[in-house]
Design an enzyme around this catalytic site. Structure first.
Site, PDB file in Angstrom:
ATOM      1  N   TYR A   1      -4.455  -5.036  -3.261  1.00 19.56           N
ATOM      2  CA  TYR A   1      -4.828  -5.692  -2.010  1.00 19.56           C
ATOM      3  C   TYR A   1      -3.723  -6.614  -1.500  1.00 19.56           C
ATOM      4  CZ  TYR A   1      -9.407  -3.631  -2.276  1.00 19.56           C
ATOM      5  OH  TYR A   1     -10.424  -2.715  -2.312  1.00 19.56           O
TER       6      TYR A   1
ATOM      7  N   THR B   1      -0.782   5.996   6.177  1.00 22.72           N
ATOM      8  CA  THR B   1      -1.210   6.199   4.797  1.00 22.72           C
ATOM      9  C   THR B   1      -0.194   5.534   3.906  1.00 22.72           C
ATOM     10  OG1 THR B   1      -1.106   7.825   3.029  1.00 22.72           O
ATOM     11  CG2 THR B   1      -0.330   8.552   5.161  1.00 22.72           C
TER      12      THR B   1
ATOM     13  N   GLY C   1     -16.587   4.764   7.841  1.00 26.66           N
ATOM     14  CA  GLY C   1     -17.935   5.173   8.242  1.00 26.66           C
ATOM     15  C   GLY C   1     -17.914   5.960   9.531  1.00 26.66           C
TER      16      GLY C   1
ATOM     17  N   ASP D   1      -0.100   5.651   0.910  1.00 29.70           N
ATOM     18  CA  ASP D   1       0.216   6.562  -0.204  1.00 29.70           C
ATOM     19  C   ASP D   1       1.232   7.639   0.180  1.00 29.70           C
ATOM     20  OD1 ASP D   1      -1.733   5.150  -1.481  1.00 29.70           O
ATOM     21  OD2 ASP D   1      -3.258   6.723  -1.350  1.00 29.70           O
TER      22      ASP D   1
ATOM     23  N   ARG E   1      -1.264  -4.188   0.266  1.00 33.14           N
ATOM     24  CA  ARG E   1      -1.756  -3.620   1.524  1.00 33.14           C
ATOM     25  C   ARG E   1      -1.648  -4.607   2.686  1.00 33.14           C
ATOM     26  NH1 ARG E   1      -5.267   0.895  -0.138  1.00 33.14           N
ATOM     27  NH2 ARG E   1      -5.762   0.329  -2.254  1.00 33.14           N
TER      28      ARG E   1
ATOM     29  N   GLY F   1      -8.840  10.931   7.257  1.00 30.75           N
ATOM     30  CA  GLY F   1     -10.214  10.745   7.729  1.00 30.75           C
ATOM     31  C   GLY F   1     -10.225  10.430   9.220  1.00 30.75           C
TER      32      GLY F   1
END
Ligand code: ATP
Ligand code: MG
Length: 430
Positions: free
Chosen positions: A358, A206, A153, A208, A361, A179
């Site tokens: 999850y 990241t 956000g 990924d 991560r 981001g």
């Protein structure tokens, strides 16, 4: 940057911004100092470099490492750390490395941790910043997640700069993905507009491994290791049933590196679906027909799908708090379509779907990632102390490098279907 884009002519601007000429002597006594003229070539194949050298235009990155002269006076210096976006193994290792490097190597006055992402730097923060000391970061590398918390956000760059000033922060370390870097670049622009001596240094997070201009990122190796266990379970489940299908969904919103690497790390995978390689579900050569063929031949199959591969199936039209597009859950979607397709053909099938995302991560980093995190953190500290700003620490051609934040914003490293990695996947699947 992938293998293909290394050869393109449209590289982003690689020049690093500085707050000013560093004039104080570094307190480091036993360092091998580097200077800004030492550069790391973008290309590594002679055939790529030769024509560029002839034109004196071989692109290169500024090398990372301690500088003999530093910009900030450590005894008056407060630094801040923030973690943003999704969790990734190694976040705590980086927080610890940056904190201890600042306190022990450079002897800075104070390090604070902003809580829950950029929200923690705003005037409406959920929580106040915390002091980061050798005690508060003690043993945090053994636990997953981030002790600072994270969030998504947007926040106003002007408000965040006001809060940095209020907290007396002169170097802000941002640990996050593209981001976060877009947000950090906005903060750096606001700082430039106000002509303030505040540095913004990024450390790419990241899972990924899709940050542009860095060959590797922390957490990726740990993720592949745990993805391999999930695939192993899927294979065991698949073999345990007549016509058994083990289906594993892995991380990879836009880049399929985890799915492809885990497929090679566990060569029991028969189908690997990634965002970069379009595929058809139906039709004679479609995924479902090929799965039926495989089941008829072997009576079991293992399918690995990166989350972003769902983009070919349907659009949800939804976005998360940071504006990232939400793709349909490829795991549930495929499970349903496989069941329906086999049922229409009167073929019994048992589908076991595993989503380890999850769990992966939130694990602590493995040994190799922890080592990498420590070095990323140390190099980020060197860059900040030298007065560099609006940049992140990356890894390229076996060197830590400096890359402008802007170079990674709006760009993504993608798996090249012609790469050795994907060709290896093709050779081991089906
Ligand atoms: P992840 O890989 O987990 O997505 P990320 O850093 O990309 O990591 P995001 O949630 O996308 O995570 O963004 C983190 C923070 O950066 C959020 O606070 C978000 O508002 C801010 N941010 C994202 N995109 C932009 C942008 N284009 N400009 C400014 N700030 C941004
Ligand atoms: Mg993101």
């Amino acid at each position: 940057m992938d293998a293909a884009s290394k050869h393109e002519n449209h590289l982003p601007d690689l020049a690093i911004t500085s707050l000013g000429a560093p004039s104080a002597d570094s307190p480091l006594t036993e360092a091998r100092f580097v200077n800004d003229e030492e550069r790391v070539l973008v290309h590594s194949r002679l055939s790529d470099i030769e024509p560029l050298i002839k034109n004196s235009s071989a692109p290169s990155f500024e090398i990372a490492g301690p500088r003999r002269k530093i910009f900030f006076d450590p005894k008056d210096l407060t630094c801040g750390i923030v973690t943003c976006g999704g969790l990734c193994p190694g976040l705590n290792d980086v927080i610890r490395s940056v904190t201890l490097s600042l306190l022990w190597q450079y002897k800075v006055k104070r390090v604070i941790g902003f809580r829950y992402g950029y929200n923690g730097i705003s005037s409406n923060a959920y929580e106040d910043p915390i002091e980061l000391t050798p005690d508060t970061v003690s043993a945090i590398q053994h636990i997953g997640g981030t002790i600072l918390g994270s969030s998504r956000g947007p926040q106003s760059p002007a408000d965040m700069v006001d809060q940095l000033i209020a907290n007396n922060v002169r170097i802000l370390y941002i640990i996050g993905g593209d981001g976060t870097f877009a947000g950090g670049h906005d903060i750096a622009n606001e700082i430039t507009k106000r002509q303030l001596p505040i540095s913004v240094i990024g450390i790419p997070k990241t899972i990924d491994n899709d940050i542009y201009c860095s060959e590797k990122t922390f957490g990726f190796g740990t993720a592949v290791e745990h993805a391999r266990s999930a695939i192993h379970s899927a294979h065991t489940e698949a073999r345990g049933a007549w016509n058994g299908v083990g289906l594993v969904k892995l991380m990879g919103r836009d880049s399929g590196f985890i799915a492809a690497s885990a497929t090679l790390a566990n060569s029991d995978v028969n189908f690997c679906l990634v965002p970069e390689v379009p595929f058809e579900l139906d039709g004679r050569d479609g995924f479902l027909a090929r799965l039926v063929d495989r089941i008829n031949r072997k009576r079991h199959a293992v399918v690995v799908a990166a989350e972003g591969a769902g983009r070919y199936l349907e659009k949800t039209g939804r976005k998360d708090a940071s504006g990232n597009e939400i793709y349909p859950d490829i795991g549930f979607f495929l499970k349903e379509r496989i069941r329906r397709h086999f049922s229409e053909q009167n073929i019994p099938v048992t589908v076991k779907y595993i989503d380890p995302s999850y769990m992966i991560r939130s694990v602590p980093a493995n040994a190799a990632d922890s080592q990498f995190c420590i070095q990323l953190g140390q190099n980020a500290v060197h860059a900040g102390m030298a007065g560099k700003t609006d940049m992140f620490v990356a890894y390229w051609n076996n060197h830590f490098t400096h890359v402008p934040l802007a170079a990674a914003v709006g760009r993504r490293k993608k798996l090249d279907p012609a790469s050795e990695l994907w060709q290896g996947v093709i050779a081991t699947t089906d």
